[in-house]
Write an enzyme that holds these catalytic residues in place. Structure first.
Site, short mmCIF file in Angstrom:
data_model
loop_
_atom_site.label_atom_id
_atom_site.label_comp_id
_atom_site.label_asym_id
_atom_site.label_seq_id
_atom_site.Cartn_x
_atom_site.Cartn_y
_atom_site.Cartn_z
N GLU A 148 56.26 128.22 3.66
CA GLU A 148 55.92 129.55 4.18
C GLU A 148 54.44 129.61 4.58
O GLU A 148 54.10 130.17 5.64
CB GLU A 148 56.20 130.62 3.11
CG GLU A 148 55.90 132.01 3.63
CD GLU A 148 55.92 133.06 2.55
OE1 GLU A 148 56.84 133.06 1.71
OE2 GLU A 148 54.99 133.90 2.54
N CYS A 179 67.30 137.25 -3.15
CA CYS A 179 66.62 138.41 -2.57
C CYS A 179 67.24 138.70 -1.19
O CYS A 179 68.04 137.91 -0.68
CB CYS A 179 65.13 138.11 -2.41
SG CYS A 179 64.86 136.73 -1.29
S1 SF4 Z 1 59.66 137.37 1.59
FE1 SF4 Z 1 60.63 135.73 0.45
S2 SF4 Z 1 61.09 136.64 -1.57
FE2 SF4 Z 1 60.67 138.34 -0.16
S3 SF4 Z 1 62.68 138.97 0.64
FE3 SF4 Z 1 61.82 137.49 2.08
S4 SF4 Z 1 62.64 135.49 1.43
FE4 SF4 Z 1 62.89 136.92 -0.27
#
Ligand code: SF4
Length: 277
Positions: free
Chosen positions: A125, A12
């Site tokens: 996270e 991503c």
């Molecule tokens: S929040 Fe997580 S999944 Fe979404 S772009 Fe950022 S790193 Fe990637």
């Protein structure tokens, strides 16, 4: 065997960005360059980064000076403070969408809401979101975890960026019945939405789904669960070496998707191996 790769499979925006920042830091090479835990949940990529000089440590006490690259998951505030007190430079690769979830949680706390974070309690996270608050937050992955929080008058919700929408709606519904005031920030990132939707669409029209990514990657595991919940045969693999010939018996159409931390070259290797089956 016909193989289709789902739209949005693999790295991503946030992971690509974090890797670029990490490679740039490693190239500058000013003292030891480390991350706290692997920079992404993919062992094959972590090995490549180690070859470039980026070391993975489990605590800052293992480092003497140098640079800490903050992963896309972010870090609790106390770790930034700890690094500063040890004279360790910080290169912050926290994904902007994760930063937004952190900021929204802080906003809720400052506005006087009891903060609920929907996500996995031990996920880095989630720890970075709760670890930037002044007071403890409640972390749940569904309505059952709410317990006493449901009796509070003012509750604010944020989400781990890779959570499925159903978790957010289920917790929101449960709290609406029992709380006087509820404020919700949908902090699920667009990349997660798009990846889950395209995987589900593909799972609905193939005989078998292969979900590629680290076994320790929460968003990859979630993709695998979604494909299975949709009634499709699905396997979660890290590399082509895990493919078993019997999975493909009687199958014609195979779909492939990959988590946010799965590199294209690993997906491509699997595509080629399945096409040759
Ligand atoms: S929040 Fe997580 S999944 Fe979404 S772009 Fe950022 S790193 Fe990637």
């Amino acid at each position: 065997m016909n193989v289709t790769v789902a739209d949005g499979a693999g790295f991503c925006f946030g992971v690509k960005r974090a890797l670029k920042i990490a490679f740039d830091a490693a190239r500058k090479g000013d003292g030891p360059i480390v991350t706290l835990g692997p920079i992404i949940h993919n062992p094959q990529v972590v090995e490549r980064l180690e070859d470039e000089g980026l070391r993975v440590v489990s605590e800052l006490g293992e480092v003497d000076g140098g640079t800490l690259v903050v992963r896309s998951h972010g870090l609790p505030r106390r770790v930034f403070d700890d690094a500063a007190s040890r004279g360790i430079d910080i290169v912050d690769a926290t994904c902007p969408f994760v930063k937004q979830a952190q900021d929204r949680a802080t906003q809720l706390e400052q506005e006087g809401y009891s903060v609920v974070v929907i996500g996995e309690e031990d996920h880095p996270e989630v720890l970075s979101i709760t670890g930037n608050l002044e007071r403890p937050a409640t972390v749940v992955d569904g309505p059952r975890g709410l317990g006493e929080i449901s009796k509070l008058p003012r509750v604010g919700i944020v989400c781990q960026t890779t959570q499925p929408l159903e978790h957010l709606t289920a917790v929101t519904d449960a709290l609406l019945e029992r709380t006087r005031e509820l404020k919700v920030f949908n902090t699920i990132c667009e990349a997660t939405f798009a990846r889950q939707e395209s995987a589900l669409k593909l799972a609905g029209r193939v005989d078998l789904m292969l979900v590629v990514g680290g076994k320790n990657s929460a968003n990859t595991r979630r993709l695998w669960e979604l494909c299975r919940e949709a009634g499709c045969d699905a396997y979660h693999i890290e590399t082509k070496d895990e493919l078993e010939p019997e999975w493909f018996e009687g199958k014609r159409e195979v779909g492939i998707t990959g988590g946010a931390s799965t590199p294209q070259w690993i997906i491509q290797e699997i595509v080629e191996a399945v096409e040759d089956t």
